[in-house]
Design a protein around this motif. Sequence first.
Motif, mmCIF file in Angstrom:
data_model
loop_
_atom_site.group_PDB
_atom_site.id
_atom_site.type_symbol
_atom_site.label_atom_id
_atom_site.label_comp_id
_atom_site.label_asym_id
_atom_site.label_seq_id
_atom_site.Cartn_x
_atom_site.Cartn_y
_atom_site.Cartn_z
ATOM 1 N N LYS B 32 0.844 -1.199 0.000
ATOM 2 C CA LYS B 32 0.000 0.000 0.000
ATOM 3 C C LYS B 32 0.876 1.244 0.000
ATOM 4 O O LYS B 32 0.713 2.153 -0.806
ATOM 5 C CB LYS B 32 -0.881 0.027 1.256
ATOM 6 N N THR B 33 1.818 1.255 0.929
ATOM 7 C CA THR B 33 2.710 2.405 1.036
ATOM 8 C C THR B 33 3.471 2.599 -0.279
ATOM 9 O O THR B 33 3.570 3.703 -0.809
ATOM 10 C CB THR B 33 3.719 2.197 2.178
ATOM 11 N N LYS B 34 3.969 1.503 -0.782
ATOM 12 C CA LYS B 34 4.707 1.592 -2.041
ATOM 13 C C LYS B 34 3.869 2.256 -3.122
ATOM 14 O O LYS B 34 4.318 3.163 -3.824
ATOM 15 C CB LYS B 34 5.121 0.187 -2.518
ATOM 16 N N GLN B 35 2.674 1.769 -3.223
ATOM 17 C CA GLN B 35 1.815 2.282 -4.283
ATOM 18 C C GLN B 35 1.581 3.774 -4.113
ATOM 19 O O GLN B 35 1.716 4.557 -5.051
ATOM 20 C CB GLN B 35 0.485 1.527 -4.278
ATOM 21 N N LYS B 36 1.260 4.140 -2.869
ATOM 22 C CA LYS B 36 1.006 5.551 -2.578
ATOM 23 C C LYS B 36 2.216 6.410 -2.943
ATOM 24 O O LYS B 36 2.109 7.413 -3.658
ATOM 25 C CB LYS B 36 0.702 5.698 -1.072
ATOM 26 N N VAL B 37 3.372 5.967 -2.484
ATOM 27 C CA VAL B 37 4.597 6.718 -2.736
ATOM 28 C C VAL B 37 4.868 6.820 -4.238
ATOM 29 O O VAL B 37 5.231 7.876 -4.754
ATOM 30 C CB VAL B 37 5.797 6.070 -2.013
ATOM 31 N N ARG B 38 4.659 5.733 -4.909
ATOM 32 C CA ARG B 38 4.916 5.731 -6.356
ATOM 33 C C ARG B 38 3.994 6.700 -7.078
ATOM 34 O O ARG B 38 4.389 7.365 -8.022
ATOM 35 C CB ARG B 38 4.766 4.312 -6.914
ATOM 36 N N GLU B 39 2.766 6.727 -6.621
ATOM 37 C CA GLU B 39 1.827 7.679 -7.227
ATOM 38 C C GLU B 39 2.342 9.107 -7.070
ATOM 39 O O GLU B 39 2.352 9.892 -8.004
ATOM 40 C CB GLU B 39 0.457 7.573 -6.550
ATOM 41 N N VAL B 40 2.774 9.402 -5.845
ATOM 42 C CA VAL B 40 3.264 10.754 -5.580
ATOM 43 C C VAL B 40 4.499 11.054 -6.428
ATOM 44 O O VAL B 40 4.650 12.145 -6.974
ATOM 45 C CB VAL B 40 3.570 10.937 -4.079
ATOM 46 N N MET B 41 5.386 10.068 -6.518
ATOM 47 C CA MET B 41 6.602 10.266 -7.319
ATOM 48 C C MET B 41 6.222 10.627 -8.759
ATOM 49 O O MET B 41 6.772 11.544 -9.358
ATOM 50 C CB MET B 41 7.464 8.996 -7.323
ATOM 51 N N GLU B 42 5.280 9.865 -9.247
ATOM 52 C CA GLU B 42 4.799 10.094 -10.608
ATOM 53 C C GLU B 42 4.232 11.511 -10.727
ATOM 54 O O GLU B 42 4.579 12.283 -11.608
ATOM 55 C CB GLU B 42 3.708 9.063 -10.914
ATOM 56 N N GLU B 43 3.376 11.818 -9.761
ATOM 57 C CA GLU B 43 2.659 13.091 -9.761
ATOM 58 C C GLU B 43 3.616 14.282 -9.726
ATOM 59 O O GLU B 43 3.447 15.262 -10.446
ATOM 60 C CB GLU B 43 1.735 13.109 -8.540
#
Lengths: 339, 339
Positions: B32-43
């Motif tokens: 979950k954390t990974k996904q969230k962080v990755r989204e932010v990185m992308e964003e």
Amino acid sequence: MAVTIKDVAKQAGVSPATVSRVIADNPRISSKTKQKVREVMEELGYFPNFQARNLVAKKSQTLGIVMENSATLAFQNPFFPEVLRGISTRAHGSQYGLYLSTGATQEEIHREVVEMAQGKRVDGIILLYSKIGDPVMEYLGQCGLPFSVVGRPYKDPETVSYVDNDNINNAKETVEYLIGLGHRHIAFVGGATDFVVSLDRMEGYRQALDQHDIPFVEAYAVNQELMQGKEREAIRQLMALDVPPTAIVTHDDMVAYEVIGYLEDLQIRVPEDISIIGFNNHAISKHLKPPLSTVDISIYELGLHAAELVLEKITDESVPPKQVVVSSRLIERGSCRRL
Amino acid sequence: MAVTIKDVAKQAGVSPATVSRVIADNPRISSKTKQKVREVMEELGYFPNFQARNLVAKKSQTLGIVMENSATLAFQNPFFPEVLRGISTRAHGSQYGLYLSTGATQEEIHREVVEMAQGKRVDGIILLYSKIGDPVMEYLGQCGLPFSVVGRPYKDPETVSYVDNDNINNAKETVEYLIGLGHRHIAFVGGATDFVVSLDRMEGYRQALDQHDIPFVEAYAVNQELMQGKEREAIRQLMALDVPPTAIVTHDDMVAYEVIGYLEDLQIRVPEDISIIGFNNHAISKHLKPPLSTVDISIYELGLHAAELVLEKITDESVPPKQVVVSSRLIERGSCRRL
DNA sequence: CTGAAAGCGCTTACAG
DNA sequence: CTGAAAGCGCTTACAG
């Protein structure tokens, strides 16, 4: 462990900050201290760590070189080493290093360029080619990193720093040279049509025909897409036309060699039966039989200026984009004959 | 300013350490954390800063390429781009970048190499040549940085990882090929005698003569030092001997082209009057007239293995030095004839 | 003329 | 599974 600035500082009885200033040859440090520190650096074999230095300085003293590697084409062609020699010379003069892209596909190259730029791996980029609708060029234009291009950009060339030959005129003059020799049936074997240089040379070809009231014959204009790897067959068809050409302009010497080979297989001799002229003046072209007439495009100069242009941008971001045209010259050798 | 790990952390509501671990795909981070962080990185368009990452990781993910640039020789010769293509392919496969030396003199190159190594600019080095008494090789041997060489080192070859052709045998077989065609008067035009490859080929030449009881004639063995840039004159003298050679082995195709040119000026035809064979199989050699017989040395493979060897060393320092011999093959074309 | 301190952007034990 | 803290090796205002 490698010796660091701290080790030197301790040994010399000064602070790390002072050592750092000695490295930078800061004028506020006394010459006694400088000398002492330098002795210690020598003694301990100190070398600055680039990663650390670059991290705080926010620069890398490195130029990224981006080339088309697809189909191994860029590498086969002597263009690459020669342009690299020019870049290398200029970069070395300003203490810049060279970082090479290694990607094979357009996607890989694009990713690499983004990484180079965003990852602060390089201070600027030299793009070794210019093609239509290139996402790499697009990205470079947006990301703000200093860059220069070898070849005129297809879109908004005035907004980017680039170096190029006057390819349109080169091709025009080349064709006019053949016209001057009495040729009227002149074919053109061009490169991949997504490269601007290919378009330009084709354009010059057409302009020359136009100005001399020679009709443009569709079948005389061949390019990489049309041939689809079947160069031999393309040449066979060309020579099987009702009115075959008496001269062929090829967009690169290497292509000229191949064409000459195909023609020989058809029992067509150069220059007795047909004239051939190339582009780029490879080192071996003068050794061919017959020695190949060609257009020298000063590849080394292209590299030199490309490096100069990025370096300028790096030194002063505000400098307006600049365009450099490098001279070319037709070299008459033995592959064309007067009709 | 570029977006950093901190910006991502803040935006994602986690700590910078967590973001770092997500980048490294650390298995201890919840998906979950990974996904969230990755989204932010992308964003935010986050990209890791190489300088920072490399500083702490104590590596650079970069290979240094060191070439002889003096007299622009390396660049002119198609060897360089081809070996680079091999290196590039292998390096790219392991996510390694390429850093190029730019120095022109031996001193400059030496300094650069020391800087690359000590400054932690590269994780390993590929030396693209092997010459006698080379301080660069000496230094590499001592400094402990992983490195590989294209070409057998002159001193203590068993202690270093290198890739090479069997140049002695190549030359031997080449000469024997000519002997097989009935030649007994065979000349050898070699390269600079401080390069190991030149020595090896000369050695193979002598061995072949020895084994076939053909006396070694001093005047038949020419090299770069002997010619001193006066290649044309050297060839003239060679052909003016009481017993001129009936065949010439040259150490590189490019040299073969030149020699052929000089011979022609002397009204000596290839292969009718004399046979010529080259080395390295340049892309254009097959297009020459006559098509040049030569020895293909698998340049691309040399590059591939050179990269493989350093990479191995980098991955595991303790791996013993390894030597790779890349195959070569004689390519018969039209420049030699049976006597 | 020199030093102490903060910081470049990241990673990695050490805790919890 | 996650965070606070220290640190990679350097530079550079800020003091003095």
